[in-house]
Design a protein around this motif. Sequence first.
Motif, mmCIF file in Angstrom:
data_model
loop_
_atom_site.group_PDB
_atom_site.id
_atom_site.type_symbol
_atom_site.label_atom_id
_atom_site.label_comp_id
_atom_site.label_asym_id
_atom_site.label_seq_id
_atom_site.Cartn_x
_atom_site.Cartn_y
_atom_site.Cartn_z
ATOM 1 N N GLN A 199 0.892 -1.323 0.084
ATOM 2 C CA GLN A 199 0.066 0.121 -0.024
ATOM 3 C C GLN A 199 0.744 1.211 0.050
ATOM 4 O O GLN A 199 0.612 2.103 -0.829
ATOM 5 N N TYR A 200 2.099 1.352 0.718
ATOM 6 C CA TYR A 200 2.858 2.362 0.764
ATOM 7 C C TYR A 200 3.261 2.816 -0.485
ATOM 8 O O TYR A 200 3.663 3.916 -0.872
ATOM 9 N N VAL A 201 3.862 1.747 -1.394
ATOM 10 C CA VAL A 201 4.443 1.941 -2.703
ATOM 11 C C VAL A 201 3.522 2.522 -3.430
ATOM 12 O O VAL A 201 3.792 3.560 -4.367
ATOM 13 N N SER A 202 2.090 1.976 -3.479
ATOM 14 C CA SER A 202 0.977 2.588 -4.193
ATOM 15 C C SER A 202 0.844 3.936 -3.861
ATOM 16 O O SER A 202 0.837 4.821 -4.967
ATOM 17 N N ARG B 81 1.531 10.093 -5.348
ATOM 18 C CA ARG B 81 2.062 11.183 -5.111
ATOM 19 C C ARG B 81 2.920 11.626 -6.075
ATOM 20 O O ARG B 81 2.984 12.900 -6.347
ATOM 21 N N ASP B 82 3.614 10.857 -6.334
ATOM 22 C CA ASP B 82 4.900 11.192 -7.136
ATOM 23 C C ASP B 82 4.188 11.445 -8.643
ATOM 24 O O ASP B 82 4.903 12.333 -9.384
ATOM 25 N N GLN C 40 13.221 17.948 -6.153
ATOM 26 C CA GLN C 40 13.819 16.777 -6.704
ATOM 27 C C GLN C 40 15.017 16.268 -5.562
ATOM 28 O O GLN C 40 15.134 15.165 -5.605
ATOM 29 N N GLY C 41 15.795 17.167 -5.302
ATOM 30 C CA GLY C 41 16.872 16.810 -4.275
ATOM 31 C C GLY C 41 16.363 15.884 -3.041
ATOM 32 O O GLY C 41 16.792 15.109 -2.776
ATOM 33 N N VAL C 42 15.310 16.730 -2.335
ATOM 34 C CA VAL C 42 14.839 16.088 -1.257
ATOM 35 C C VAL C 42 13.855 14.760 -1.774
ATOM 36 O O VAL C 42 14.091 13.666 -1.072
ATOM 37 N N GLU C 43 13.277 14.657 -2.851
ATOM 38 C CA GLU C 43 12.581 13.567 -3.313
ATOM 39 C C GLU C 43 13.670 12.362 -3.334
ATOM 40 O O GLU C 43 13.690 11.391 -3.096
ATOM 41 N N GLY C 44 14.984 12.931 -4.003
ATOM 42 C CA GLY C 44 15.911 11.842 -4.221
ATOM 43 C C GLY C 44 16.618 11.247 -2.971
ATOM 44 O O GLY C 44 16.584 10.121 -2.775
ATOM 45 N N ALA D 218 -1.166 16.565 0.008
ATOM 46 C CA ALA D 218 -1.217 16.640 1.552
ATOM 47 C C ALA D 218 -1.879 15.574 1.924
ATOM 48 O O ALA D 218 -1.233 14.763 2.915
ATOM 49 N N GLU D 219 -2.776 14.966 1.498
ATOM 50 C CA GLU D 219 -3.467 13.815 1.818
ATOM 51 C C GLU D 219 -2.859 12.599 1.574
ATOM 52 O O GLU D 219 -2.520 11.596 2.509
ATOM 53 N N LEU D 220 -2.021 12.569 0.510
ATOM 54 C CA LEU D 220 -1.205 11.317 -0.002
ATOM 55 C C LEU D 220 0.123 11.327 1.270
ATOM 56 O O LEU D 220 0.369 9.912 1.705
#
Length: 563
Positions: free
Chosen positions: A137-140, A145-146, A164-168, A316-318
Amino acid sequence: MKRIVRNIIAGVVVLAAGGGVFAYSMIPDSVDVEKAVKGNVTESISEIGLIEADAAVTVYAPATGKLSSITCKVNDCVKKGDVLADYDITEAEDQYNKAGLNVTYHEDNYNAAVTDNNTNRSKAATAANKAGALLAQYVSVEEDRDDISIAQNAKSGSIQQNIQGVEGEIAKLQTNLEVEAARLEAETGAYQESHGKQLEMEGELDQVNEKIEISKKLIKNYQSELEHYSQDSEEYAKCIEEIQKESENLEALKAEKKIDKKEYKKIKEQTKQSANGKENARESVNNLKDSLNNSRDALASIPVDQLSTEDFAKYAELSRQLELIDKEWSTSMTEKAAAEEKIVSEAQLKSYEDSVVIARAEEATALKALNIVKQGVLSSATGTILERLVDDGAITEAGTPLFVIQPDSGYKATLMVSRYDIENVETGQKAEATIGAKTYTGTVSAISPVATTTDTSGKPKVKVEITFDDSEARPTIGLEAQVKIFTKEEKSVLSVLDKAVYTGDDGDYIYVLKGGKAEKRSIVKGAAGNGVTEVLEGLSEGETVIVSALSDEDEGKRFKPAN
């Protein structure tokens, strides 16, 4: 003239008297005689012996406890199996009841362990399934969100670059978290396996220790039982065999314990290393979680004013869902680990099961002891009480001598035979024992292989036993008896009465009445017994043998038979 006549008459009288004396002297003396005939000659030896029976039997206490009452006294006649004394059974009943409670205790422990294991295995499986579902579920959610593109709403390239840096960094941390989580699970598995082996070895050591104690107790019990049996009995030999067998088992158990202790030390060190590895992995996972949460907070703090109201709300919800899923996943993994740690190893379960077996064996032993004291002290033979060694209320240990019984069996006559006669004695020979006017017939049943000195002569003699033909014969034990053993029998041989036989410097001889005169005849004797002697040479059947006492001076004299 008258004088001459008187002289003549006197002369005639004297001549007549002298002739009478001469005539009387010519009459032969009378002697007792017998015809030499063939008959049976039985050789025997005769000695003073004793009446004996089977050896006295000692009755030992079959159990440790208090004797509440003695039911017999000295000189009482008892039968095998009769109760000689009663036990106070209170303590034995208490021991049996305690043994029963001990069985219940160990059974409850075992059943509780089995129930807890089933419960914890179920909890661990449920938590693992839930953690797997949460991860998917977390992956989905993370992918959803991405998908929200915030690049086009960024105020500047720097926002996009920061996001992008933070997401990386988040992706990298997430990957590392998954790796460390996998390592934590592996280290946990290794720890559980090693810890399980440690518990298994502890169980095996406990089991070996219990077996050692049981073996020692069995040896002690067999040694106690030895005192109840005579050394030549089958039960005594069996106890010795069991002691030897159990001693070998005890040494094997001690050797096994030594090996197990060495292996246990090795496994314990492995468990310690696995525990350290597990803690290191757990610490690494917790650190990565903290870093991941910090990165998520940083990402959330980046201005996203350019996002549409709808996209921002969705974003925000995701993010909130990801945080909740992560917390639930961590909780499930913790529950899984906690449930697995509570699962009792198979070795420990086996140890619980063995404890139940031992407790039941102890209960059976206590029941056996209770039954023994309930039946009391039993007579081991039919006979007469010679000694009573205890009184009412005595507290005795198992194996304590309590009574001595003279068995009413094995009646026999015994005699000591000298070296001159023993070579003629064999088992199976007929015999008789006379006590007063009563004679008992019997058979030689035993000859001691060792000579002993038992009488005042100081010379060693051999003990011979005579078993009576009448199994119901009950002569008084301890009385003297005139014992005769018939060692040899010659049938249909030429024989004379013993009193007709003389022994001189030239050998044995007899007197034969031949032609009315006593003739000295040298003979060769054979067997002798029952008052007659066999004549091998020097006498023919039908000849007349003088049995009256004669001397060498009577040889050649005339005699006539008196009978």
